[in-house]
Design a protein around this motif. Structure first.
Motif, PDB file in Angstrom:
ATOM      1  N   ILE A   1       0.774  -1.210  -0.168  1.00  8.08           N
ATOM      2  CA  ILE A   1      -0.065  -0.063   0.003  1.00  8.08           C
ATOM      3  C   ILE A   1       0.934   1.273   0.045  1.00  8.08           C
ATOM      4  CG2 ILE A   1      -1.878   1.330   1.430  1.00  8.08           C
ATOM      5  CD1 ILE A   1      -2.927  -1.536   2.242  1.00  8.08           C
ATOM      6  N   ALA A   2       2.013   1.227   0.779  1.00  7.05           N
ATOM      7  CA  ALA A   2       2.883   2.449   0.822  1.00  7.05           C
ATOM      8  C   ALA A   2       3.454   2.491  -0.684  1.00  7.05           C
ATOM      9  CB  ALA A   2       4.031   2.193   1.842  1.00  7.05           C
ATOM     10  N   ASN A   3       3.858   1.584  -1.316  1.00  2.00           N
ATOM     11  CA  ASN A   3       4.807   1.651  -2.711  1.00  2.00           C
ATOM     12  C   ASN A   3       3.634   2.063  -3.532  1.00  2.00           C
ATOM     13  OD1 ASN A   3       7.104   0.944  -1.740  1.00  2.00           O
ATOM     14  ND2 ASN A   3       6.673  -1.346  -1.835  1.00  2.00           N
ATOM     15  N   VAL A   4       2.333   1.767  -3.687  1.00  4.29           N
ATOM     16  CA  VAL A   4       1.387   2.029  -4.581  1.00  4.29           C
ATOM     17  C   VAL A   4       0.849   3.466  -4.497  1.00  4.29           C
ATOM     18  CG1 VAL A   4      -1.034   1.537  -5.230  1.00  4.29           C
ATOM     19  CG2 VAL A   4       0.569  -0.466  -4.946  1.00  4.29           C
ATOM     20  N   THR A   5       0.585   3.843  -3.110  1.00  7.40           N
ATOM     21  CA  THR A   5       0.200   5.053  -2.872  1.00  7.40           C
ATOM     22  C   THR A   5       1.614   6.114  -3.272  1.00  7.40           C
ATOM     23  OG1 THR A   5      -0.818   4.440  -0.945  1.00  7.40           O
ATOM     24  CG2 THR A   5      -0.402   6.825  -0.927  1.00  7.40           C
ATOM     25  N   HIS A   6       2.599   5.895  -3.147  1.00  5.14           N
ATOM     26  CA  HIS A   6       3.825   6.903  -3.309  1.00  5.14           C
ATOM     27  C   HIS A   6       3.852   6.724  -4.942  1.00  5.14           C
ATOM     28  CE1 HIS A   6       7.420   8.924  -3.025  1.00  5.14           C
ATOM     29  NE2 HIS A   6       8.140   7.888  -3.979  1.00  5.14           N
ATOM     30  N   SER A   7       3.934   5.515  -5.544  1.00  9.46           N
ATOM     31  CA  SER A   7       3.833   5.645  -7.112  1.00  9.46           C
ATOM     32  C   SER A   7       2.871   6.252  -7.602  1.00  9.46           C
ATOM     33  CB  SER A   7       4.338   4.199  -7.633  1.00  9.46           C
ATOM     34  OG  SER A   7       3.188   3.334  -7.227  1.00  9.46           O
ATOM     35  N   LYS A   8       1.538   6.197  -7.111  1.00  6.28           N
ATOM     36  CA  LYS A   8       0.273   6.923  -7.538  1.00  6.28           C
ATOM     37  C   LYS A   8       0.418   8.221  -7.499  1.00  6.28           C
ATOM     38  CE  LYS A   8      -4.659   6.635  -7.391  1.00  6.28           C
ATOM     39  NZ  LYS A   8      -5.867   6.030  -7.048  1.00  6.28           N
ATOM     40  N   ASN A   9       0.908   8.566  -6.254  1.00 11.62           N
ATOM     41  CA  ASN A   9       1.051  10.283  -5.805  1.00 11.62           C
ATOM     42  C   ASN A   9       2.073  11.108  -6.709  1.00 11.62           C
ATOM     43  OD1 ASN A   9      -1.060  10.132  -4.294  1.00 11.62           O
ATOM     44  ND2 ASN A   9       0.302   9.934  -2.351  1.00 11.62           N
ATOM     45  N   ASN A  10       3.082  10.067  -7.149  1.00 10.37           N
ATOM     46  CA  ASN A  10       4.374  10.823  -7.898  1.00 10.37           C
ATOM     47  C   ASN A  10       4.594  10.248  -9.356  1.00 10.37           C
ATOM     48  OD1 ASN A  10       5.949  11.954  -5.800  1.00 10.37           O
ATOM     49  ND2 ASN A  10       5.411  10.134  -4.782  1.00 10.37           N
ATOM     50  N   GLY A  11       3.310   9.688  -9.876  1.00 15.26           N
ATOM     51  CA  GLY A  11       3.340   9.561 -11.111  1.00 15.26           C
ATOM     52  C   GLY A  11       4.282   8.613 -11.730  1.00 15.26           C
ATOM     53  N   SER A  12       4.654   7.744 -10.957  1.00 18.21           N
ATOM     54  CA  SER A  12       5.786   6.711 -11.079  1.00 18.21           C
ATOM     55  C   SER A  12       5.429   5.564 -12.196  1.00 18.21           C
ATOM     56  CB  SER A  12       6.406   5.933  -9.928  1.00 18.21           C
ATOM     57  OG  SER A  12       7.068   5.021 -10.305  1.00 18.21           O
ATOM     58  N   GLN A  13       6.251   5.179 -12.987  1.00 19.17           N
ATOM     59  CA  GLN A  13       6.163   4.064 -13.899  1.00 19.17           C
ATOM     60  C   GLN A  13       5.772   2.832 -13.169  1.00 19.17           C
ATOM     61  OE1 GLN A  13       9.404   3.634 -16.242  1.00 19.17           O
ATOM     62  NE2 GLN A  13       8.759   5.483 -17.449  1.00 19.17           N
ATOM     63  N   MET A  14       6.113   2.530 -11.706  1.00 21.95           N
ATOM     64  CA  MET A  14       5.855   1.360 -11.165  1.00 21.95           C
ATOM     65  C   MET A  14       4.463   1.373 -10.849  1.00 21.95           C
ATOM     66  SD  MET A  14       8.736  -0.256 -10.423  1.00 21.95           S
ATOM     67  CE  MET A  14       7.830  -1.390  -9.033  1.00 21.95           C
TER      68      MET A  14
ATOM     69  N   ASN B   1      -8.784  -1.061  -3.904  1.00 22.94           N
ATOM     70  CA  ASN B   1      -9.377   0.090  -4.257  1.00 22.94           C
ATOM     71  C   ASN B   1      -8.338   1.117  -4.354  1.00 22.94           C
ATOM     72  OD1 ASN B   1     -11.992  -0.940  -3.968  1.00 22.94           O
ATOM     73  ND2 ASN B   1     -12.082  -0.390  -1.864  1.00 22.94           N
ATOM     74  N   LEU B   2      -7.103   0.811  -4.269  1.00 21.63           N
ATOM     75  CA  LEU B   2      -5.979   2.225  -4.527  1.00 21.63           C
ATOM     76  C   LEU B   2      -5.941   2.482  -6.270  1.00 21.63           C
ATOM     77  CD1 LEU B   2      -3.182   1.743  -2.411  1.00 21.63           C
ATOM     78  CD2 LEU B   2      -4.727   3.700  -2.238  1.00 21.63           C
TER      79      LEU B   2
END
Length: 173
Positions: free
Chosen positions: A123-136, A165-166
């Motif tokens: 969840i931390a990784n998904v949230t961070h990548s979502k908020n920062n537009g990361s390719q991850m 849901n993220l």
């Protein structure tokens, strides 16, 4: 010193000493995200296990990323926290698939509360990548169904739904 404080200081020091970073941040940025997510869902963990689980959030990557051993973690925390860190340590491998193989996921499923920490980590990784537009973000989205199947245990139903849901466009991370 209390277990939680000790685990936090230990994890931050060892990750900084190894120069391990998370994106452009010191690695404790990620560890703190995992810890905060765990606090949000800690009611899913039995009360007498909550402190060990929260300590496990701080050290979940320490063997894998900071060249610490199971015995180092055990000495600095306790056996339960060391077992969590060990279960959450990737296998040796040349690529992502080799490192996160079936044996790795089996070890997570078979270690009490390790799936909970792994869900918090993801969840931390998904949230961070979502908020920062990361390719991850796309990689996590593509892996998500399989990831959940590999670590799912019934006590993590609610947190697995939160992770699913993220990936909804309207869900705010």
């Amino acid at each position: 010193m209390k277990l939680l404080e000790k685990a936090k200081e230990y994890a931050i020091e060892k990750h900084r000493n190894s120069n391990h970073t998370y994106d452009k941040y010191h690695y404790d940025f990620h560890l703190n995200m995992v810890f905060e997510i765990a606090k949000k869902f800690i009611y899913l963990v039995e009360p007498n296990e909550q402190e060990n689980v929260l300590a496990g959030c701080w050290v979940h990557d320490i063997i894998e990323d900071a060249r610490e051993t199971y015995n180092d973690v055990k000495k600095e925390t306790n056996e339960t926290v060391a077992e969590l860190a060990y279960a959450l340590t990737n296998e040796k491998g040349r690529n992502r698939a080799e490192r996160a193989n079936e044996n790795y996921y089996k070890g997570i499923r078979e270690t009490k509360n390790a799936p909970f920490i792994k869900f918090c980590d993801r969840i931390a990784n998904v949230t961070h990548s979502k908020n920062n537009g990361s390719q991850m973000f796309k990689k996590y989205k593509d892996e998500n169904e399989d990831f959940i199947k590999k670590i799912y245990v019934p006590e993590c139903e609610e947190i697995s739904v939160y992770l699913k849901n993220l990936f909804n466009k309207n869900h705010k991370a």
